[in-house]
Scaffold this motif. Structure first.
Motif, PDB file in Angstrom:
ATOM      1  N   SER A 220       0.845  -1.178   0.000  1.00  0.00           N
ATOM      2  CA  SER A 220       0.000   0.000   0.000  1.00  0.00           C
ATOM      3  C   SER A 220       0.884   1.233   0.000  1.00  0.00           C
ATOM      4  N   GLY A 221       0.380   2.311  -0.547  1.00  0.00           N
ATOM      5  CA  GLY A 221       1.167   3.545  -0.579  1.00  0.00           C
ATOM      6  C   GLY A 221       0.554   4.550  -1.510  1.00  0.00           C
ATOM      7  N   PHE A 222       1.365   5.524  -1.959  1.00  0.00           N
ATOM      8  CA  PHE A 222       0.892   6.563  -2.857  1.00  0.00           C
ATOM      9  C   PHE A 222       0.914   6.040  -4.293  1.00  0.00           C
ATOM     10  N   ASP A 223      -0.021   5.189  -4.611  1.00  0.00           N
ATOM     11  CA  ASP A 223      -0.017   4.520  -5.906  1.00  0.00           C
ATOM     12  C   ASP A 223      -0.133   5.513  -7.064  1.00  0.00           C
ATOM     13  N   LYS A 224      -0.805   6.615  -6.841  1.00  0.00           N
ATOM     14  CA  LYS A 224      -0.991   7.581  -7.922  1.00  0.00           C
ATOM     15  C   LYS A 224       0.315   8.294  -8.268  1.00  0.00           C
ATOM     16  N   TYR A 225       1.208   8.442  -7.311  1.00  0.00           N
ATOM     17  CA  TYR A 225       2.397   9.256  -7.504  1.00  0.00           C
ATOM     18  C   TYR A 225       3.684   8.436  -7.638  1.00  0.00           C
ATOM     19  N   PHE A 226       3.696   7.240  -7.114  1.00  0.00           N
ATOM     20  CA  PHE A 226       4.876   6.386  -7.216  1.00  0.00           C
ATOM     21  C   PHE A 226       4.509   5.094  -7.929  1.00  0.00           C
ATOM     22  N   ASP A 227       5.443   4.590  -8.689  1.00  0.00           N
ATOM     23  CA  ASP A 227       5.328   3.224  -9.160  1.00  0.00           C
ATOM     24  C   ASP A 227       5.674   2.324  -7.980  1.00  0.00           C
ATOM     25  N   GLN A 228       4.695   1.553  -7.506  1.00  0.00           N
ATOM     26  CA  GLN A 228       4.897   0.789  -6.295  1.00  0.00           C
ATOM     27  C   GLN A 228       6.025  -0.226  -6.437  1.00  0.00           C
TER      28      GLN A 228
END
Length: 845
Positions: A220-228
């Motif tokens: 989980s994380g900032f999926d919109k801003y980082f490529d996970q």
């Protein structure tokens, strides 16, 4: 610049507020003898924030989370409690009174005396540990396997108590329900990323093979801003698996000397403190620190079993504050070992790192915890399980495991805050204020403006200047997988106000693999057709920069020789996922001379000007990069690992009379690069390349050696060479850069606080032009370029190699490197500089 992007994108959203730190500093001495006391514990009452004195008895600590009292304690002395003025600088001279109680265990207490290895029981014990390393490593078994559970967390730390009262955060109150406290330094932190992985790992000694089967991942994380996946790979590189029995410990893309290294007794000072009981095992407690507190090493404690195995039961490592390291406020590594079937094996590994972009600012707290179980020793698997070069294999359904799977797969349950990360981030991304700020930050750091299915940019290429085009303006962009996961289109239009010519580019790619963002995600399997008309500088094909970059507008000397290049290209790229990459291509290229460049030859004694040079090429490129790791963002992909060799081989064949092609020729290039770490003495980056042309060709088809006439230092170019200055039809070159990592500056009192680092480089190229390709011997070939006064400006390297060297200071303000570069040969060529200063922006830990 890519690392700068990552750091800015992570840190900048949170550098909003600050408050006054509480500082405690002073010295601790024996009240009877007046001798300074080392390794005394100093910590805040009721907090897990503390430090210990150095060999001079001094201590220093500052924090936002102080209490109003500190505790000063040491074995054999009476504990003292002292008052603290919160928010102020507090200075102390502490006199500890010896305790009347005598200890039953033998203790060697470090005092203010000269350290000696001779007759030091700690040194003798550590030598036994080092001698028994091979028996205590798990690799002593012919086969082994186990299951690992990894939890990687990423959090915003230094959350201030009054932060939630700020008006700007009135829409973010829900976030503070998830604040937790760091075990590393007692600072409150807010989880923003978590990744869990369950893997099976197995090993065979002969032939040596290790493999990880990733059974499940959850992230989980900032999926919109980082490529996970890219962020995950980057964090895995930072929080590397640590083998304390190795000579070097690799973390944060740096190498530290292990306290169990073969040179440990030379690099570290060891002191035997006492004997302790850990989980029912009697252990010797040894503390250690480097001889030089600024060297790349650790301080901490190591607990050695008192039996004849001399095995490590537990180890706790921390970095020293004076180390020449960037963006890391604190680092702690704890490893615990358990005895399984007469083998001491690693049962738990925990790394905690506190990052910050600036001093006394909000930062990022990272924690990686790995536990191990289900060990099986000396039971071989089928040979098929060991075949193949891939060290890491991900099962196809690894990221699709249901919640029920994770309930029993975790070795330890998530706490309440970790479980709530998913809901918190969903809520955060629905706050318009946060979305607007992050969208703006993405534009600044990536150079692209993201629309729903099209990315406009890059912004830094919209304006540039050169002698041929004058002021050049460019617009462009690319589609993303949101439009189609297999089909991608990229384009730009550019116009020069001086030459009044329109330049353009278009590329259509079909990816045979479904992509998440863009076509170059690893591994690639794609077919691309492109059409480009643009200005180029001959010989810069291997220089990984773009002429549209704004910084390329600033050059030394006059850069007035270019070509208008029309390139129609069909290309197929395939990456096998095991380190091998292949590329096949066909190119149709038309080159027209631009500016002061001229394509001229002699026919029947008369000077003849050629309008254009046409070639058709078939080519193949092969690349082998074992164990290569990438950071993939939405807009680029870059290699992270450099310790493994990278070998490339390319060959192209020009076919005369095919689609009007003017020449038959063959060109081959082979190259290799590798990084060599020299323990605490830094590292060497070595690169070598060689090439040959078969056939008779004009100078644009020779190897024109990569020069750099900007003021930026280019790693793969010759920074004191002029464009078109040297050409060869066969050549070999080397490029060696020695990064000393502060080896000298760390020992100079006035300089070590600045954390400067030294860099030495040497570059050389040997080459020649065969008689058949010299226009003086073959008048039908193009004349070499000349200067404004008619002197020849292009030369062969037949007499001697071209050489240049540099001495640089790196890590200036953490981002800047400045090199003094000097030219060692061909110093009398026309219009050349013999000495110059170059700079480079980059980021390292």
């Amino acid at each position: 610049m890519k690392k700068i992007y990552i750091l800015l994108l992570i840190f900048l959203p949170f550098q909003l507020f600050s408050q006054q730190n509480t500082v405690i500093e002073g010295s601790v001495m024996d009240a009877v003898t007046g001798e300074e006391l080392a390794f005394v514990n100093v910590f805040f009452q009721g907090k897990s924030i503390g430090t210990s004195t150095d060999l001079k008895g001094d201590f220093h600590l500052e924090t936002l989370w102080a209490s109003d009292e500190i505790i000063v304690s040491f074995i054999g002395y009476r504990t003292q409690t002292l008052k603290v003025e919160i928010g102020q600088k507090n200075k102390y001279t502490v006199l500890l009174v010896p305790d009347a109680i005598s200890l039953e265990e033998a203790i060697v207490r470090p005092k203010r005396v000269r350290y000696r290895k001779k007759n030091n029981p700690a040194v003798a014990l550590m030598q036994k540990v080092i001698e028994n390393k091979k028996h205590n490593r798990i690799e002593a078994h012919d086969y082994y396997e186990y299951e690992s559970y990894e939890k990687l967390e990423f959090a915003l730390d230094n959350i201030k108590p009054d932060l939630k009262d700020k008006k700007v955060l009135r829409n973010f109150q829900f976030m503070f329900n998830y604040v937790d406290t760091s075990e590393l330094n007692g600072k409150p932190y807010l989880p923003i990323f978590i990744k869990e992985t369950v893997s099976d790992r197995y090993y065979r000694k002969s032939p040596e093979t290790s493999r990880e089967i990733i059974k499940a991942t959850k992230m989980s994380g900032f999926d919109k801003y980082f490529d996970q996946a890219g962020l995950s790979s980057y964090l895995e590189l930072l929080f590397n698996n640590v083998d304390i029995y190795s000579n070097d410990i690799e973390m944060l893309d740096q190498h530290f000397v292990s306290p169990l290294s073969n040179i440990a007794n030379t690099f570290y000072k060891f002191y035997l403190l006492d004997t302790v009981d850990i989980d029912g095992v009697k252990c010797s407690n040894i503390t250690f620190l480097p001889h030089n507190s600024a060297d790349w090493g650790f301080n901490g404690n190591i607990y050695i079993t008192t039996d004849s195995t001399y095995a490590v039961k537990k180890i706790h490592l921390k970095i020293l504050k004076k180390i020449n390291m960037n963006f890391v406020d604190d680092l702690s590594l704890i490893q615990e070992f358990d005895k399984v079937e007469n083998t001491w094996i690693l049962s738990k590994n925990e790394i905690n790192i506190d990052f910050s972009l600036f001093d006394k600012s909000h930062g990022i707290y990272g924690q990686r915890t790995v536990t191990y179980k289900n060990f099986i020793f000396d039971t071989p698997r089928p040979d098929s399980d060991y075949k193949g070069s891939e060290k890491k294999i991900r099962l196809s359904d690894s990221d699709e495991k249901p919640a029920e799977f994770w309930q029993y797969a975790r070795h330890e349950p998530l706490n309440k805050n970790e479980q709530g990360i998913y809901d918190m981030l969903d809520t955060l991304n629905n706050v318009k204020q946060f979305r607007n700020f992050m969208d703006f930050l993405m534009i600044v750091t990536t150079g692209y403006i993201e629309f729903k299915k099209f990315d406009f940019g890059p912004i830094n290429a919209m304006y540039s200047h050169n002698h041929i085009e004058g002021n050049r303006f460019r617009v462009g962009g690319k589609t993303s997988a949101k439009l189609h996961p297999h089909i991608f289109f990229e384009t730009f239009l550019a116009y020069g106000l001086k030459d009044k010519k329109l330049k353009y580019f278009g590329a259509l790619t079909y990816s045979f693999k479904k992509k998440k963002y863009h076509q170059w995600e690893y591994p690639m399997n794609m077919l691309t057709f492109s059409y480009e008309y643009n200005t180029k500088i001959l010989g810069q094909e291997l220089n990984y920069t773009t002429g549209d970059n704004f910084l390329f507008s600033f050059n030394r000397g006059k850069v007035d020789k270019m070509v208008y290049d029309k390139n129609i290209r069909l290309q197929y790229d395939l990456e096998k996922g095991n380190g091998w990459g292949f590329q096949t291509l066909f190119s149709y290229i038309e080159r027209e001379a631009a500016g002061a460049m001229a394509f001229e030859n002699y026919i029947d004694g008369n000077l003849n000007r050629i309008n254009k040079l046409t070639t058709c090429e078939f080519g193949i490129n092969i690349r082998f990069a074992p164990n290569e790791q990438f950071y993939q963002s939405k807009h680029y992909r870059s290699t992270m690992t450099k310790k493994e060799p990278v070998i490339t081989l390319s060959h192209v064949a020009g076919i005369k009379n095919l689609a009007g092609s003017d020449y038959d020729y063959q060109k081959t290039v082979i190259s290799a690069r590798k990084r060599f770490w020299i323990s605490s003495f830094g590292f060497i980056d070595a690169f070598a390349r060689a090439g040959k042309v078969w056939g008779t060709v004009p100078f644009p088809l020779l190897f024109i050696h990569s020069a750099n006439q900007t003021y930026s230092y280019h790693m793969q170019s010759y920074n004191m060479m002029n464009f078109f200055e040297f050409a060869s039809d066969k050549y070999a070159e080397i490029n060696i850069a020695y990064n000393l990592q502060g080896l000298l500056f760390n020992r100079i009192p006035m300089l070590k606080k600045a954390k400067l680092r030294e860099v030495l480089t040497f570059k050389a190229v040997w080459g020649d032009i065969s008689d058949r390709n010299m226009p003086t011997n073959n008048p039908s070939l193009f004349l070499f370029p000349s200067t404004d006064t008619g002197e020849t400006a292009m030369f062969s390297l037949s007499n001697k190699p071209y050489m240049e060297g540099s001495a640089g200071i790196d890590n200036i303000f953490r981002f800047l490197r400045v090199d003094l570069v000097w030219r060692m040969s061909y110093r009398n060529n026309p219009n050349v500089d013999k000495l110059g200063v170059r700079f480079r922006f980059h980021v390292n830990f």
